[in-house]
Design a protein around this motif. Structure first.
Motif, PDB file in Angstrom:
ATOM      1  N   LEU A  84       0.840  -1.192   0.000  1.00  0.00           N
ATOM      2  CA  LEU A  84       0.000   0.000   0.000  1.00  0.00           C
ATOM      3  C   LEU A  84       0.879   1.248   0.000  1.00  0.00           C
ATOM      4  O   LEU A  84       1.923   1.280   0.643  1.00  0.00           O
ATOM      5  N   ASP A  85       0.422   2.262  -0.714  1.00  0.00           N
ATOM      6  CA  ASP A  85       1.161   3.529  -0.721  1.00  0.00           C
ATOM      7  C   ASP A  85       0.827   4.386   0.500  1.00  0.00           C
ATOM      8  O   ASP A  85       1.611   5.241   0.891  1.00  0.00           O
ATOM      9  N   SER A  86      -0.356   4.144   1.081  1.00  0.00           N
ATOM     10  CA  SER A  86      -0.752   4.889   2.276  1.00  0.00           C
ATOM     11  C   SER A  86      -1.806   4.092   3.031  1.00  0.00           C
ATOM     12  O   SER A  86      -2.402   3.149   2.492  1.00  0.00           O
ATOM     13  N   ALA A  87      -2.065   4.492   4.244  1.00  0.00           N
ATOM     14  CA  ALA A  87      -3.085   3.820   5.063  1.00  0.00           C
ATOM     15  C   ALA A  87      -4.468   3.996   4.450  1.00  0.00           C
ATOM     16  O   ALA A  87      -5.339   3.148   4.624  1.00  0.00           O
ATOM     17  N   ASP A  88      -4.683   5.090   3.718  1.00  0.00           N
ATOM     18  CA  ASP A  88      -5.986   5.330   3.091  1.00  0.00           C
ATOM     19  C   ASP A  88      -6.342   4.242   2.082  1.00  0.00           C
ATOM     20  O   ASP A  88      -7.518   3.946   1.878  1.00  0.00           O
ATOM     21  N   GLU A  89      -5.361   3.654   1.439  1.00  0.00           N
ATOM     22  CA  GLU A  89      -5.620   2.596   0.470  1.00  0.00           C
ATOM     23  C   GLU A  89      -6.189   1.341   1.125  1.00  0.00           C
ATOM     24  O   GLU A  89      -6.844   0.539   0.460  1.00  0.00           O
ATOM     25  N   ALA A  90      -5.977   1.160   2.402  1.00  0.00           N
ATOM     26  CA  ALA A  90      -6.487  -0.019   3.104  1.00  0.00           C
ATOM     27  C   ALA A  90      -8.007  -0.067   3.042  1.00  0.00           C
ATOM     28  O   ALA A  90      -8.593  -1.141   2.900  1.00  0.00           O
ATOM     29  N   ASP A  91      -8.666   1.073   3.122  1.00  0.00           N
ATOM     30  CA  ASP A  91     -10.119   1.106   3.022  1.00  0.00           C
ATOM     31  C   ASP A  91     -10.575   0.655   1.633  1.00  0.00           C
ATOM     32  O   ASP A  91     -11.596  -0.025   1.501  1.00  0.00           O
ATOM     33  N   ASP A  92      -9.825   1.041   0.605  1.00  0.00           N
ATOM     34  CA  ASP A  92     -10.148   0.606  -0.761  1.00  0.00           C
ATOM     35  C   ASP A  92     -10.020  -0.906  -0.888  1.00  0.00           C
ATOM     36  O   ASP A  92     -10.861  -1.559  -1.506  1.00  0.00           O
ATOM     37  N   VAL A  93      -8.993  -1.476  -0.303  1.00  0.00           N
ATOM     38  CA  VAL A  93      -8.787  -2.921  -0.346  1.00  0.00           C
ATOM     39  C   VAL A  93      -9.905  -3.634   0.407  1.00  0.00           C
ATOM     40  O   VAL A  93     -10.448  -4.637  -0.066  1.00  0.00           O
ATOM     41  N   ALA A  94     -10.286  -3.108   1.550  1.00  0.00           N
ATOM     42  CA  ALA A  94     -11.373  -3.701   2.323  1.00  0.00           C
ATOM     43  C   ALA A  94     -12.672  -3.690   1.519  1.00  0.00           C
ATOM     44  O   ALA A  94     -13.418  -4.682   1.507  1.00  0.00           O
ATOM     45  N   ALA A  95     -12.947  -2.596   0.836  1.00  0.00           N
ATOM     46  CA  ALA A  95     -14.155  -2.503   0.013  1.00  0.00           C
ATOM     47  C   ALA A  95     -14.121  -3.504  -1.130  1.00  0.00           C
ATOM     48  O   ALA A  95     -15.143  -4.121  -1.460  1.00  0.00           O
ATOM     49  N   LEU A  96     -12.955  -3.689  -1.736  1.00  0.00           N
ATOM     50  CA  LEU A  96     -12.819  -4.671  -2.823  1.00  0.00           C
ATOM     51  C   LEU A  96     -13.089  -6.087  -2.333  1.00  0.00           C
ATOM     52  O   LEU A  96     -13.802  -6.863  -2.983  1.00  0.00           O
ATOM     53  N   VAL A  97     -12.539  -6.432  -1.180  1.00  0.00           N
ATOM     54  CA  VAL A  97     -12.721  -7.774  -0.631  1.00  0.00           C
ATOM     55  C   VAL A  97     -14.187  -7.996  -0.276  1.00  0.00           C
ATOM     56  O   VAL A  97     -14.775  -9.029  -0.613  1.00  0.00           O
ATOM     57  N   GLU A  98     -14.786  -7.021   0.393  1.00  0.00           N
ATOM     58  CA  GLU A  98     -16.183  -7.152   0.791  1.00  0.00           C
ATOM     59  C   GLU A  98     -17.099  -7.271  -0.431  1.00  0.00           C
ATOM     60  O   GLU A  98     -18.017  -8.099  -0.460  1.00  0.00           O
ATOM     61  N   ALA A  99     -16.842  -6.464  -1.461  1.00  0.00           N
ATOM     62  CA  ALA A  99     -17.649  -6.512  -2.687  1.00  0.00           C
ATOM     63  C   ALA A  99     -17.492  -7.847  -3.405  1.00  0.00           C
ATOM     64  O   ALA A  99     -18.476  -8.426  -3.878  1.00  0.00           O
ATOM     65  N   ALA A 100     -16.265  -8.341  -3.497  1.00  0.00           N
ATOM     66  CA  ALA A 100     -16.027  -9.623  -4.173  1.00  0.00           C
ATOM     67  C   ALA A 100     -16.740 -10.762  -3.460  1.00  0.00           C
ATOM     68  O   ALA A 100     -17.356 -11.624  -4.094  1.00  0.00           O
ATOM     69  N   LEU A 101     -16.674 -10.785  -2.144  1.00  0.00           N
ATOM     70  CA  LEU A 101     -17.363 -11.822  -1.386  1.00  0.00           C
ATOM     71  C   LEU A 101     -18.874 -11.685  -1.518  1.00  0.00           C
ATOM     72  O   LEU A 101     -19.590 -12.688  -1.621  1.00  0.00           O
ATOM     73  N   GLY A 102     -19.360 -10.464  -1.539  1.00  0.00           N
ATOM     74  CA  GLY A 102     -20.790 -10.231  -1.706  1.00  0.00           C
ATOM     75  C   GLY A 102     -21.287 -10.721  -3.058  1.00  0.00           C
ATOM     76  O   GLY A 102     -22.344 -11.347  -3.157  1.00  0.00           O
ATOM     77  N   ARG A 103     -20.507 -10.460  -4.115  1.00  0.00           N
ATOM     78  CA  ARG A 103     -20.886 -10.932  -5.449  1.00  0.00           C
ATOM     79  C   ARG A 103     -20.890 -12.452  -5.514  1.00  0.00           C
ATOM     80  O   ARG A 103     -21.629 -13.040  -6.296  1.00  0.00           O
TER      81      ARG A 103
END
Length: 55
Positions: free
Chosen positions: A15-34
């Protein structure tokens, strides 16, 4: 009601910054939801301090 659950840990090291962690969390949650899973993703971040001395 489901009879099982999983508590899964994912380590992301580039990650380039801690802010990117939220983006990764959203990606994981969305993928599991799909995929039909109900998922709740939580994030803990920390600065990496290695040979380069962190960023």
């Amino acid at each position: 009601m489901s009879s099982h659950f999983a508590d899964i840990e994912v380590f992301v090291s580039n990650l380039d910054s801690a802010d990117e962690a939220d983006d990764v969390a959203a990606l994981v949650e969305a993928a599991l939801g799909r995929a039909g899973y109900q998922a709740s993703v939580s994030v803990a971040t920390s600065a990496y301090v290695g040979e380069e001395g962190g960023r």
